[in-house]
Scaffold this motif. Structure first.
Motif, PDB file in Angstrom:
ATOM      1  N   ASN A 266       0.913  -1.135  -0.154  1.00  0.00           N
ATOM      2  CA  ASN A 266       0.247  -0.008  -0.008  1.00  0.00           C
ATOM      3  C   ASN A 266       0.747   1.282   0.126  1.00  0.00           C
ATOM      4  O   ASN A 266       0.252   2.429   0.201  1.00  0.00           O
ATOM      5  N   HIS A 267       2.095   1.114  -0.224  1.00  0.00           N
ATOM      6  CA  HIS A 267       3.091   2.218  -0.190  1.00  0.00           C
ATOM      7  C   HIS A 267       3.177   2.990  -1.692  1.00  0.00           C
ATOM      8  O   HIS A 267       2.769   2.224  -2.550  1.00  0.00           O
ATOM      9  N   LEU A 268       3.115   4.222  -1.271  1.00  0.00           N
ATOM     10  CA  LEU A 268       3.141   5.087  -2.849  1.00  0.00           C
ATOM     11  C   LEU A 268       4.348   5.887  -3.311  1.00  0.00           C
ATOM     12  O   LEU A 268       4.543   6.212  -4.266  1.00  0.00           O
ATOM     13  N   TYR A 269       5.450   5.912  -2.367  1.00  0.00           N
ATOM     14  CA  TYR A 269       6.476   6.610  -2.400  1.00  0.00           C
ATOM     15  C   TYR A 269       7.544   5.705  -2.300  1.00  0.00           C
ATOM     16  O   TYR A 269       7.805   4.749  -1.779  1.00  0.00           O
ATOM     17  N   PHE A 270       8.590   5.650  -3.476  1.00  0.00           N
ATOM     18  CA  PHE A 270       9.669   4.816  -3.590  1.00  0.00           C
ATOM     19  C   PHE A 270      11.107   5.545  -3.772  1.00  0.00           C
ATOM     20  O   PHE A 270      11.036   6.302  -4.381  1.00  0.00           O
ATOM     21  N   TYR A 271      11.933   4.550  -3.392  1.00  0.00           N
ATOM     22  CA  TYR A 271      13.405   5.224  -3.239  1.00  0.00           C
ATOM     23  C   TYR A 271      14.593   4.272  -3.542  1.00  0.00           C
ATOM     24  O   TYR A 271      14.311   3.108  -3.184  1.00  0.00           O
ATOM     25  N   TRP A 272      15.510   4.779  -4.026  1.00  0.00           N
ATOM     26  CA  TRP A 272      16.751   3.909  -4.120  1.00  0.00           C
ATOM     27  C   TRP A 272      17.799   4.524  -3.278  1.00  0.00           C
ATOM     28  O   TRP A 272      17.970   5.925  -3.394  1.00  0.00           O
ATOM     29  N   TYR A 273      18.487   4.060  -2.646  1.00  0.00           N
ATOM     30  CA  TYR A 273      19.796   4.441  -1.913  1.00  0.00           C
ATOM     31  C   TYR A 273      20.942   3.490  -2.339  1.00  0.00           C
ATOM     32  O   TYR A 273      20.904   2.467  -2.764  1.00  0.00           O
TER      33      TYR A 273
END
Lengths: 113, 115
Positions: free
Chosen positions: B28-35
């Protein structure tokens, strides 16, 4: 640019001793995170500190946050070998496009029997 | 408990080859990131992604990098022509929404080794 600084970078301590890791940051963020990382492994969330004066404890670790001083501490009580790891603090900035994390340089902790 | 999962856990590739790192964020998450974390260094932000487009990116995220959400569950990071200095641990993260009462969750990481 937001900066997050930790000290010390390396810490070698004997079992049973106490020590504190410091994390300074340059923004007015109200949220600070502490993570543990074992060699070659992912980031394990330890604490999320959400307000000034927040204090959280889990086992031999206690974290606190002073947003006015922009300082967080991670205190280790009676260290044991299992606590050997690298500890990162991080702050995040909230923009309408997401939460962007800024990590400190990490403190590599070695607990010596 | 819901978690962010990444595959593969370790990828070895030859310099100049393309690699795709895969992530399945929490549903249900809407924001995604790569580190990214180069060995022995701190974790650095690469890119954030929302509503099928890049919302923020760092200086590291140059034209060799791209991200995509090819379907409803996967979030990928592509490195078009890998260089030795791309060797690092890559972490995917996701958050449900933005704001001071939300938290981002990190995956277990993909260790990329470029030879």
């Amino acid at each position: 640019e937001l900066k997050v600084e930790q000290n010390p970078l390396f810490l070698s301590m004997q079992e049973g001793k106490n020590y504190t890791i410091y994390c300074n940051y340059s923004t007015t963020s109200d949220r600070l995170y502490w993570y543990r990382q074992d060699p070659g492994k992912s980031l394990e969330s330890l604490f999320v500190l959400l307000s000034n004066g927040a204090v959280k404890q889990e086992g031999r670790l206690m974290a606190s946050l002073d947003t006015k001083a922009r300082l967080s501490t991670l205190h280790i009580t009676a260290a044991v070998h299992d606590l050997s790891a690298t500890y990162f603090c991080a702050v995040d900035t909230v923009v309408n496009t997401g939460n962007q994390f800024y990590f400190g340089t990490g403190t590599s902790l070695t607990v010596i029997p | 408990e819901p978690e962010v999962t990444q595959t593969p856990s370790h990828q070895v590739t030859q310099m100049g080859q393309e690699v795709i790192l895969r992530c399945v964020p929490i549903s249900n998450h809407l924001y995604f990131y790569w580190y990214r974390q180069i060995l022995g260094q701190k974790v650095e932000f690469l890119v954030s992604f929302y509503n099928n487009e890049i919302s923020e990116k760092s200086e590291i995220f140059d034209d060799q990098f791209s991200v995509e959400r090819p379907d409803g569950s996967n979030f990928t990071l592509k490195i078009r022509s890998t260089k030795l200095e791309d060797s690092a641990m890559y972490f995917c993260a996701s958050s449900e929404y933005v704001g001071y009462n939300t938290e981002a969750f990190f995956g277990q990481g993909t260790r990329l080794t470029v030879v």
